[in-house]
Motif scaffolding. Sequence first.
Motif, short mmCIF file in Angstrom:
data_model
loop_
_atom_site.label_atom_id
_atom_site.label_comp_id
_atom_site.label_asym_id
_atom_site.label_seq_id
_atom_site.Cartn_x
_atom_site.Cartn_y
_atom_site.Cartn_z
N PHE A 371 34.04 21.07 63.82
CA PHE A 371 34.85 20.66 62.80
C PHE A 371 35.09 19.17 63.03
N ASP A 372 35.12 18.23 62.32
CA ASP A 372 34.95 16.71 62.42
C ASP A 372 35.57 16.16 61.20
N LEU A 373 36.95 15.69 61.40
CA LEU A 373 37.74 14.99 60.43
C LEU A 373 37.48 13.61 60.39
N SER A 374 37.09 13.00 61.66
CA SER A 374 37.17 11.69 62.06
C SER A 374 35.70 11.01 61.16
N GLY A 375 34.75 11.98 60.84
CA GLY A 375 33.58 11.17 60.26
C GLY A 375 33.70 11.52 58.90
N LEU A 376 34.70 12.31 58.24
CA LEU A 376 34.50 12.98 56.87
C LEU A 376 34.68 11.71 55.83
N PRO A 377 35.58 10.69 56.18
CA PRO A 377 35.50 9.64 55.07
C PRO A 377 34.41 8.82 54.94
N GLY A 378 33.73 8.76 56.15
CA GLY A 378 32.26 7.84 55.95
C GLY A 378 31.32 8.71 55.20
N ARG A 379 31.23 10.13 55.42
CA ARG A 379 30.34 11.07 54.57
C ARG A 379 30.90 11.08 53.23
N ILE A 380 32.22 11.01 52.85
CA ILE A 380 32.52 11.11 51.62
C ILE A 380 32.04 9.78 50.84
N GLU A 381 32.31 8.80 51.49
CA GLU A 381 31.98 7.25 51.00
C GLU A 381 30.49 7.41 50.88
N ALA A 382 29.61 7.87 51.72
CA ALA A 382 28.30 7.94 51.50
C ALA A 382 27.60 8.81 50.41
N ALA A 383 28.28 9.65 50.10
CA ALA A 383 28.08 10.51 48.86
C ALA A 383 28.50 9.81 47.55
N CYS A 384 29.67 9.34 47.65
CA CYS A 384 29.84 8.61 46.31
C CYS A 384 28.86 7.52 45.83
N LEU A 385 28.59 6.82 46.99
CA LEU A 385 28.03 5.51 46.65
C LEU A 385 26.51 6.07 46.47
N THR A 386 25.97 6.82 46.95
CA THR A 386 24.69 7.30 46.79
C THR A 386 24.45 7.85 45.33
N ALA A 387 25.51 8.95 44.94
CA ALA A 387 25.62 9.40 43.79
C ALA A 387 25.70 8.12 42.44
N ALA A 388 26.59 7.28 42.95
CA ALA A 388 26.86 6.48 41.78
C ALA A 388 25.44 5.35 41.47
N ARG A 389 24.69 5.22 42.48
CA ARG A 389 23.71 4.49 42.41
C ARG A 389 22.52 5.34 41.66
N GLN A 390 22.45 6.46 41.94
CA GLN A 390 21.08 7.12 41.38
C GLN A 390 21.59 7.49 39.81
N VAL A 391 23.07 8.00 39.49
CA VAL A 391 23.41 8.21 38.17
C VAL A 391 23.08 7.04 37.39
N SER A 392 23.43 5.93 37.98
CA SER A 392 23.41 4.59 37.11
C SER A 392 21.74 4.23 37.01
N MET A 393 20.89 4.44 38.00
CA MET A 393 19.66 4.28 37.68
C MET A 393 18.87 5.22 36.58
N ILE A 394 19.34 6.62 36.82
CA ILE A 394 18.80 7.41 35.71
C ILE A 394 19.32 7.08 34.43
N ALA A 395 20.66 6.61 34.05
CA ALA A 395 21.26 6.24 32.86
C ALA A 395 20.44 5.14 32.48
N ALA A 396 20.14 4.18 33.06
CA ALA A 396 19.48 2.94 32.57
C ALA A 396 17.83 3.26 32.10
N ILE A 397 17.49 4.20 32.69
CA ILE A 397 16.16 4.62 32.23
C ILE A 397 16.08 5.38 31.10
N ILE A 398 17.26 6.67 31.08
CA ILE A 398 17.31 7.50 29.92
C ILE A 398 17.51 6.57 28.53
N ILE A 399 18.40 5.93 28.91
CA ILE A 399 19.36 5.31 27.69
C ILE A 399 18.13 4.24 27.07
#
Length: 588
Positions: A371-399
């Motif tokens: 169990f590791d709370l100290s690394g949680l913010p960094g992992r959440i940040e990485a997940a959100c940033l990666t998701a935002a980039r990939q969702v936006s890339m796919i949106a640009a292609i599909i639209i």
Amino acid sequence: MIRTLKLSLALLLVTFHVGLIFSGLVPNLVARPLHLALALPWIFLFADPQGAWRRRSGLVLVAVGVACCIWVAISADALADQYGFLEGGLQIGIAVALLLVVLEGARRAIGWPLPIVAALALTYGLWGQHIPGEFGHSGTPLASFLGTLTIAEGGIWGPLTGISVGVVAIFVIFGAVLNAGAAGQGFMNLAAASAGRLKGGAAKVSVLSSALFGSISGSASANVASTGAVTLPAMTRLGYPKRLAAAVEAVASSGGQIMPPLMGAGAFVMVELTGTPYTGIMAAALLPAILFFVAVWVGINAYATRFDLRGLTRADQPPLKAVLITATFFLVPFTVLLGAMFWVGLTPQYAASLAILAGFLMLFFRADGRFDLSGLPGRIEAACLTAARQVSMIAAIIICASIIIGVLSITGLGVKLTSLILSASSGMLWPSLLLTALACLILGMETPTTAAYVICVSVAGPALIQLGLEPLQAHLFVFWFALISTITPPVCGAVFIAAGMIGENWLKVALTAMALGVGLYIIPLGMIANPALIDLADDPLMAVFAFLRIGVGLTLVSYGLIARWRAVWRVISFVTGALVIFAQPLVL
């Protein structure tokens, strides 16, 4: 300051898309424009590298694009009463601005080819009435043409964009959450423990890890960069030829886009275009995807007749405890996802949302299970940033691709191109398939797989269906051939990345990859000759029989291409394999 802004916008994007699943029915002309508005900053402002001019122009385009999207969302009720007909100069200006922003967004996201095709489609829609003969059209009033594309659900806010908003984004977020934790390490450990000790073990680890990782990434390039960082040095250390090591990684990574559940967003687009439920798409795509990786595995065995392909050393194999612990990081979310869909009967969106929650809970733990709370913010940040980039890339292609689909529909060009294919092939199925495959290869050279698939299937799909194929059969055929450019010269993205990572001539890697990835060329044709292969849900016995038949044929073909045998035996092996796959049994 910039980091805080990026994280805030990423959290807003993730919250918006997850919230849509639980918020009930949101009007399409509200949800879809807001989807684009949230993607625009990631397309224009946060992409690297950013020069001064690019940054300033990006700010202007984001401001204009977001303002236009918000205007459409706010005016959704009033616009619904206009039935796609623009009223006044302001609305025409907003429509033109939206189309320009979408075109430039796609150019910045993926380069020139797709927006050029979209711009040519717009040009045809605006002035195609001046083309003589059957390829001209009767003309559409400017207010109606632009309005259908920008204030109705026939263009950039069409069904494909709806799939991007409601399904693709959720699964991309799911993949980003898994990757932010130790799921990727779990894939690698499981693959190394399963296949590392075998002959050609380092290469087979690449095959398994790419199949597992690709099931959530859906991107050949991302797959090469992630799994290749581990497998390529391991293969080099064990003395594998560089061209073979890079080819294994490129071919195995390309399979990520045909492996359920993501299929590089293709599965969700297929749901919309065929009307087949998502679970049906997964069932149909599963056996062909497994066959592809089986063919790569067999190809490695064939290369083992020519080279000393050793397995991983004991030092390179993970301990059992590490395998079990890290495997839970993807087994728990995947169990939730599949259980919610197949046993509880939830929609894919709801199931993925629950799987996101399970994946989020796993972020509280380190790769060693602590169990590791100290690394949680960094992992959440990485997940959100990666998701935002990939969702936006796919949106640009599909639209952007939605512009092309809209013009094909408005002008009737799609029907004319379908007639052209039928005429050029003299109404015969196999020549039509070869013409379609060639078109997919050419389009796939410069456009992402999903965009190439959407454009090709919109034109060729009706022709193939008219010639007797089932809709899902035709769509899977086109989707597979839209992917072959990842390993086929002259433009072979996965090969370029793998060759660059290992320092080998890309053409040598490409030729080896084509032999190793022969399944990518044969399996879609095998689906046509053996339609039972994609009928796993309705007739599992015949599907398994077709799977075994094609598997035997691919084994013989691979050994015929690769094995260190006398030429005559290689020819016999290749021809026999082709007959096993394609020859139809005689009816007495």
